[in-house]
Design an enzyme around this catalytic site. Structure first.
Site, short mmCIF file in Angstrom:
data_model
loop_
_atom_site.label_atom_id
_atom_site.label_comp_id
_atom_site.label_asym_id
_atom_site.label_seq_id
_atom_site.Cartn_x
_atom_site.Cartn_y
_atom_site.Cartn_z
N ASP A 29 -6.49 -51.71 -51.46
CA ASP A 29 -6.43 -51.11 -50.14
C ASP A 29 -7.46 -51.81 -49.25
O ASP A 29 -8.60 -52.04 -49.64
CB ASP A 29 -6.75 -49.60 -50.22
CG ASP A 29 -6.36 -48.88 -48.95
OD1 ASP A 29 -5.42 -48.07 -48.98
OD2 ASP A 29 -6.98 -49.15 -47.89
N ILE A 30 -7.03 -52.15 -48.04
CA ILE A 30 -7.88 -52.91 -47.11
C ILE A 30 -9.06 -52.07 -46.62
O ILE A 30 -10.08 -52.62 -46.18
CB ILE A 30 -7.02 -53.42 -45.93
CG1 ILE A 30 -7.64 -54.64 -45.28
CG2 ILE A 30 -6.74 -52.33 -44.91
CD1 ILE A 30 -6.69 -55.37 -44.34
N ASN A 85 0.77 -39.75 -49.91
CA ASN A 85 0.87 -39.03 -48.64
C ASN A 85 2.32 -39.07 -48.18
O ASN A 85 2.96 -40.13 -48.21
CB ASN A 85 -0.02 -39.67 -47.58
CG ASN A 85 -1.50 -39.55 -47.91
OD1 ASN A 85 -1.92 -38.53 -48.47
ND2 ASN A 85 -2.27 -40.57 -47.60
N GLY A 91 -0.83 -37.31 -43.26
CA GLY A 91 -1.61 -38.52 -43.07
C GLY A 91 -0.92 -39.80 -43.48
O GLY A 91 -1.57 -40.85 -43.57
N GLN A 92 0.40 -39.75 -43.73
CA GLN A 92 1.09 -41.01 -44.05
C GLN A 92 1.13 -41.88 -42.81
O GLN A 92 1.56 -41.44 -41.73
CB GLN A 92 2.52 -40.75 -44.55
CG GLN A 92 3.20 -42.04 -45.00
CD GLN A 92 4.60 -41.84 -45.56
OE1 GLN A 92 5.14 -40.74 -45.55
NE2 GLN A 92 5.19 -42.92 -46.07
N HIS A 98 4.24 -45.55 -51.20
CA HIS A 98 3.11 -46.13 -51.94
C HIS A 98 2.28 -45.02 -52.55
O HIS A 98 2.18 -43.93 -52.00
CB HIS A 98 2.24 -47.01 -51.03
CG HIS A 98 1.73 -46.31 -49.81
ND1 HIS A 98 2.51 -46.11 -48.68
CD2 HIS A 98 0.53 -45.74 -49.53
CE1 HIS A 98 1.82 -45.47 -47.77
NE2 HIS A 98 0.61 -45.22 -48.26
N HIS A 100 -1.55 -44.16 -53.83
CA HIS A 100 -2.96 -44.56 -53.85
C HIS A 100 -3.51 -44.34 -55.26
O HIS A 100 -3.31 -43.27 -55.84
CB HIS A 100 -3.78 -43.70 -52.88
CG HIS A 100 -3.42 -43.87 -51.45
ND1 HIS A 100 -4.19 -44.59 -50.56
CD2 HIS A 100 -2.37 -43.40 -50.73
CE1 HIS A 100 -3.63 -44.55 -49.36
NE2 HIS A 100 -2.53 -43.83 -49.43
P1 AMP Z 1 -1.15 -43.83 -46.01
O1 AMP Z 1 -2.06 -43.08 -45.09
O2 AMP Z 1 -0.89 -43.09 -47.28
O3 AMP Z 1 0.11 -44.30 -45.32
O4 AMP Z 1 -1.99 -45.09 -46.47
C1 AMP Z 1 -1.87 -46.36 -45.94
C2 AMP Z 1 -2.97 -47.18 -46.57
O5 AMP Z 1 -2.67 -48.54 -46.40
C3 AMP Z 1 -4.37 -46.94 -45.97
O6 AMP Z 1 -5.26 -46.52 -46.99
C4 AMP Z 1 -4.75 -48.32 -45.41
O7 AMP Z 1 -6.11 -48.60 -45.57
C5 AMP Z 1 -3.87 -49.25 -46.23
N1 AMP Z 1 -3.51 -50.51 -45.58
C6 AMP Z 1 -3.00 -50.69 -44.35
N2 AMP Z 1 -2.76 -51.99 -44.12
C7 AMP Z 1 -3.12 -52.66 -45.24
C8 AMP Z 1 -3.10 -54.02 -45.64
N3 AMP Z 1 -2.69 -55.00 -44.81
N4 AMP Z 1 -3.54 -54.36 -46.87
C9 AMP Z 1 -3.97 -53.39 -47.71
N5 AMP Z 1 -4.01 -52.08 -47.41
C10 AMP Z 1 -3.59 -51.71 -46.19
#
Ligand code: AMP
Length: 112
Positions: A29-30, A85, A91-92, A98, A100
């Site tokens: 995760d970024i 999520n 919070g999605q 995906h 986490h």
């Molecule tokens: P969600 O809130 O469950 O949709 O989570 C989306 C997740 O994707 C968040 O934790 C972000 O930090 C992560 N994210 C968004 N863009 C990237 C990316 N380019 N590379 C890795 N993680 C990402």
């Protein structure tokens, strides 16, 4: 498909990919919310849990088993959290299913 995870899965955008098989890509995760924070992402596009049905729901067991393997590989079987999520209210942000994977809290230095 225009979502960011679709492009990562297709290797059209960079990510710290940890492993990949026919069904899944796992990358860091970024913006980590835990010392270890990976995303377990199906290659096939499904918006969210709401897009699952009897035909495609098997991917979720593959995601969970991949999480178990990641826990073993990273030595965190003693505690890790899996979170999916689903929907804006939860919070999605990225509409490509995906999971986490979060853990590694035991590795934090103890503050006295
Ligand atoms: P969600 O809130 O469950 O949709 O989570 C989306 C997740 O994707 C968040 O934790 C972000 O930090 C992560 N994210 C968004 N863009 C990237 C990316 N380019 N590379 C890795 N993680 C990402």
């Amino acid at each position: 498909m225009t979502c960011i995870f679709w492009h990562i899965v297709a290797h059209e955008l960079p990510a710290e990919i940890l492993c990949e098989d026919n069904d899944l890509v796992i990358f860091k995760d970024i913006n980590p919310a835990a010392p270890i924070h990976f995303l377990i992402v199906p290659k096939k596009h499904i918006d969210s849990i709401n897009g699952l049905d009897e035909k495609n729901a098997g991917i979720v067991s593959k995601m969970v088993l991949a999480a178990k393997r990641m826990a073993e590989q990273h030595g965190v079987q003693s505690g890790y959290r899996l979170m999916i999520n689903t929907g804006r209210e939860a919070g999605q942000v990225v509409y490509h299913l995906h999971m986490h994977f979060m853990g590694g809290w035991g590795r934090k230095p103890v503050i006295r």
